[in-house]
Structure formats: structure tokens, C-alpha cells
Design an enzyme around this catalytic site. Structure first.
Site, PDB file in Angstrom:
ATOM      1  N   LYS A  57     -11.230 -40.985 -38.356  1.00 40.09           N
ATOM      2  CA  LYS A  57     -11.583 -40.732 -39.756  1.00 40.09           C
ATOM      3  C   LYS A  57     -10.865 -41.722 -40.671  1.00 40.09           C
ATOM      4  O   LYS A  57     -11.443 -42.281 -41.603  1.00 40.09           O
ATOM      5  CB  LYS A  57     -11.232 -39.282 -40.139  1.00 40.09           C
ATOM      6  CG  LYS A  57     -12.141 -38.249 -39.458  1.00 40.09           C
ATOM      7  CD  LYS A  57     -11.657 -36.821 -39.645  1.00 40.09           C
ATOM      8  CE  LYS A  57     -12.531 -35.858 -38.839  1.00 40.09           C
ATOM      9  NZ  LYS A  57     -12.136 -34.442 -38.953  1.00 40.09           N
ATOM     10  N   GLN A 101      -7.047 -31.135 -40.836  1.00 46.81           N
ATOM     11  CA  GLN A 101      -7.648 -31.116 -39.500  1.00 46.81           C
ATOM     12  C   GLN A 101      -7.391 -29.773 -38.817  1.00 46.81           C
ATOM     13  O   GLN A 101      -6.271 -29.271 -38.814  1.00 46.81           O
ATOM     14  CB  GLN A 101      -7.088 -32.276 -38.664  1.00 46.81           C
ATOM     15  CG  GLN A 101      -7.744 -32.446 -37.300  1.00 46.81           C
ATOM     16  CD  GLN A 101      -9.215 -32.854 -37.370  1.00 46.81           C
ATOM     17  OE1 GLN A 101      -9.664 -33.468 -38.335  1.00 46.81           O
ATOM     18  NE2 GLN A 101      -9.966 -32.508 -36.361  1.00 46.81           N
ATOM     19  N   ASP A 124     -14.537 -31.081 -46.666  1.00 43.28           N
ATOM     20  CA  ASP A 124     -14.987 -30.459 -45.421  1.00 43.28           C
ATOM     21  C   ASP A 124     -15.976 -29.319 -45.696  1.00 43.28           C
ATOM     22  O   ASP A 124     -16.659 -28.855 -44.788  1.00 43.28           O
ATOM     23  CB  ASP A 124     -13.782 -29.870 -44.662  1.00 43.28           C
ATOM     24  CG  ASP A 124     -13.444 -30.659 -43.409  1.00 43.28           C
ATOM     25  OD1 ASP A 124     -14.352 -31.306 -42.858  1.00 43.28           O
ATOM     26  OD2 ASP A 124     -12.280 -30.601 -42.976  1.00 43.28           O
TER      27      ASP A 124
HETATM   28  N1  GUN Z   1     -11.867 -29.834 -36.218  1.00 37.17           N
HETATM   29  C1  GUN Z   1     -13.028 -29.995 -35.542  1.00 37.17           C
HETATM   30  N2  GUN Z   1     -14.001 -30.410 -36.377  1.00 37.17           N
HETATM   31  C2  GUN Z   1     -13.451 -30.498 -37.598  1.00 37.17           C
HETATM   32  C3  GUN Z   1     -13.945 -30.872 -38.877  1.00 37.17           C
HETATM   33  O1  GUN Z   1     -15.128 -31.190 -39.073  1.00 37.17           O
HETATM   34  N3  GUN Z   1     -13.051 -30.842 -39.896  1.00 37.17           N
HETATM   35  C4  GUN Z   1     -11.775 -30.466 -39.714  1.00 37.17           C
HETATM   36  N4  GUN Z   1     -10.983 -30.453 -40.777  1.00 37.17           N
HETATM   37  N5  GUN Z   1     -11.281 -30.109 -38.567  1.00 37.17           N
HETATM   38  C5  GUN Z   1     -12.119 -30.130 -37.513  1.00 37.17           C
END
Ligand code: GUN
Length: 296
Positions: A57, A101, A124
Site C-alpha cells: 500500500k 491495518q 477503508d
Molecule cells: N486486512 C485485510 N484486508 C484489509 C483491508 O482492506 N483494510 C485493512 N485496514 N485491513 C485489512
């Protein structure tokens, strides 16, 4: 009968197109207001998978000109410590998006942390208010969760119509299954959610024009579970042992690709399908959020 072959939806290529579009938008934002979008990516602890996703990311941000703010907290940080960080980021005007995350370590309540992110920066789309607005008719959330938004974008850019179609979402997680079902409902599909307690899931999946597989079970969905011609979007990313690989494993989806490709009308590969789209949608949400905050 000649065996049919599904059209493969190239998520990697579609994601690249979107990233190019975003890079151009970021450049024009810099020209018009002299500012770059900023994304804070918060990671707690040392989970290998989370670290890989977060690194991906952060790298993707740099490639389109988004400034990333890296917050790495130790495994034993308190819930109050994470919340304090989130609050600092909420009030930092250079940060337009905040991502924490998941999963968080067991001693931290995920809901308490996610509810602290102000909805204007909730890239998110996990804040209960954003999910609530997604669920309600006539309301629009500020952000859609990245994976469901990416799946929708794959359907739309592949020319697959949704309105009035039977859609089955396999899985009911807060991150994918639940918001995906709500999003398809907003797009006027007739939506069924299949989950671990569903009786006879094959029969229900076989009725679907659109299948979104997000159960986290390697190759669970077999060719004869799929209606001929259906669009199948595979969100699964499961590592299975493969001694023929140097790494000792390979990634497979929730769909048995080799079987499904003979039956489905459209199919996403794993890897190279939904995964790259999730990252592209995070970047898109960040740019949209920055534009709203910088031009209000
Ligand atoms: N863990 C697995 N997928 C995601 C996501 O799309 N966003 C976040 N913040 N954590 C995750």
C-alpha cells in the site's frame, strides 16, 4: 460439447489503468492547490501478511504521488495508545486518509479503534456510520470499503450488468462479504449471502448470475456449483503447499479455477484479479477524500 472458456478479467491491467488515471488527478491537484493527498497507514505488531500488505500500500501511494505517513506500533501497544495515534492523525491537515491495518492484536478492540477515525478520513470505509449509510436506501457513504468497491469496478469495467441479476456473496465478513452484499443491493441486484451455516450452499450458488467468493476457503467453489455463463469474482487469497515452488507454496482463490474456467462466463484469476484492485481503490478513496478536504 465443445468446452466453453470464461473471459478472464485482468484485475492487474484494470488496476494499472486506474492508477494512471489517479496519478494524473494528483498532478492536477498539485497544480491547482499546491498540495498532495496524504494517507496514514497504521500497523500494529509484526504479522507477516499484514506487513506485506502495508508495504504494498505504501509503495503504491508513492507511485501515484500520494504522501504516505507511516505509523508502526509495537505488538504490546495499548488500545488507548492506538486511539491516541488515530486522534493525532484525525487532526493533522496533511493527512486526508487513515487506514488501520487489520487484524489488530487480540487485546485491542477493533471496533473501538475504527470508530475513532473521523468519517471524512475513513478511506477503508469501515466506520459504522459509513457502513450504516451503505446499508440505507437513499444515503451515500463518504467511502466504500476497498475490496467490495474493487469487485464492483471489475464488474462494471467488464460490461457485466448488475441490475435485476441474482447475486450470491459467499462470506459475511465486515471487510468484504457484508459490505459487498450491501453494495450489490444498492446496484439493484437480488442478493443472497451464503455463509458457514448455510444449508446446501451449492444449490444457492448455482442460481447466481454473479458470484462473489469471499469465504477464505481454498478452491471451495467447484465448477459444477456455477451456473453456465455466470460472472465469478474470486476474492480468496489462500496459501497452499506447493513443493514445486521455490517458496514452497502458491496462492489459490476460493474458486477452483481450472474447473470454473470451463463453466463461467467471466472469471478473475488469483493472483492478479481482485488483489490489485483493492490497492487501487484505496488510492482512489484517498484522492477523493483529499479533493473533498482541500476544495471544500
Ligand atoms: N486486512 C485485510 N484486508 C484489509 C483491508 O482492506 N483494510 C485493512 N485496514 N485491513 C485489512
Amino acid at each position: 460439447m465443445a468446452s466453453a472458456t470464461a473471459r478472464i478479467i485482468d484485475g492487474k491491467a484494470i488496476a494499472q489503468t486506474i492508477r494512471d488515471e489517479l496519478a494524473a488527478e494528483v498532478r492536477s491537484l498539485a497544480e491547482s492547490c499546491g498540495k498532495a493527498p496524504g494517507l496514514a497507514v497504521v500497523i500494529v505488531g509484526n504479522r507477516k501478511d499484514s506487513q506485506t500488505y502495508v508495504a504494498m500500500k505504501r509503495k503504491a501511494c508513492a507511485e501515484v504521488g500520494i504522501r504516505s505517513f507511516n505509523v508502526d506500533l509495537p505488538e504490546d501497544v495499548s488500545e488507548a495508545g492506538v486511539i491516541q495515534k488515530v486522534q493525532e492523525l484525525n487532526s493533522n491537515p496533511e493527512v486526508h486518509g487513515i487506514l488501520v491495518q487489520l487484524p489488530l492484536p487480540k487485546h485491542i478492540n477493533e471496533e473501538n479503534v475504527l470508530s475513532e477515525i473521523i468519517i471524512q478520513k475513513d478511506v477503508d470505509g469501515f466506520h459504522p456510520l459509513n457502513i450504516g449509510k451503505l446499508a440505507m436506501k437513499g444515503r451515500d457513504p463518504l467511502f466504500l470499503p476497498c475490496t467490495p468497491k474493487g469487485c464492483l469496478e471489475l464488474l462494471l469495467r467488464s460490461g457485466i450488468s448488475i441490475k435485476g441479476k441474482r447475486a450470491v456473496v459467499v462470506g459475511r465478513s465486515n471487510i468484504v462479504g457484508l459490505p459487498m452484499a450491501l453494495l450489490l443491493l444498492k446496484e439493484d441486484a437480488t442478493v443472497t449471502v451464503v455463509h458457514s451455516r448455510t444449508a446446501d450452499p451449492e444449490r444457492i450458488i448455482r442460481e447466481a448470475d454473479i458470484v462473489i467468493a469471499a469465504a477464505g476457503q481454498a478452491m471451495m467453489i467447484k465448477g459444477d456449483w456455477i451456473k453456465p455463463g455466470a460472472a465469478v469474482i474470486d476474492v480468496g487469497t489462500n496459501a497452499v503447499n506447493d513443493p514445486s515452488r521455490k517458496s514452497g507454496y502458491r496462492l489459490v482463490g476460493d474458486v477452483d479455477f481450472d474447473e470454473a474456467v470451463k463453466v463461467a462466463g467471466w472469471l478473475t484469476p488469483v493472483p492478479g484479479g481482485v488483489g490489485p484492485m483493492t490497492v487501487a481503490m484505496l488510492l482512489k478513496n484517498t484522492v477523493e477524500g483529499a479533493k473533498r478536504q482541500l476544495t471544500q
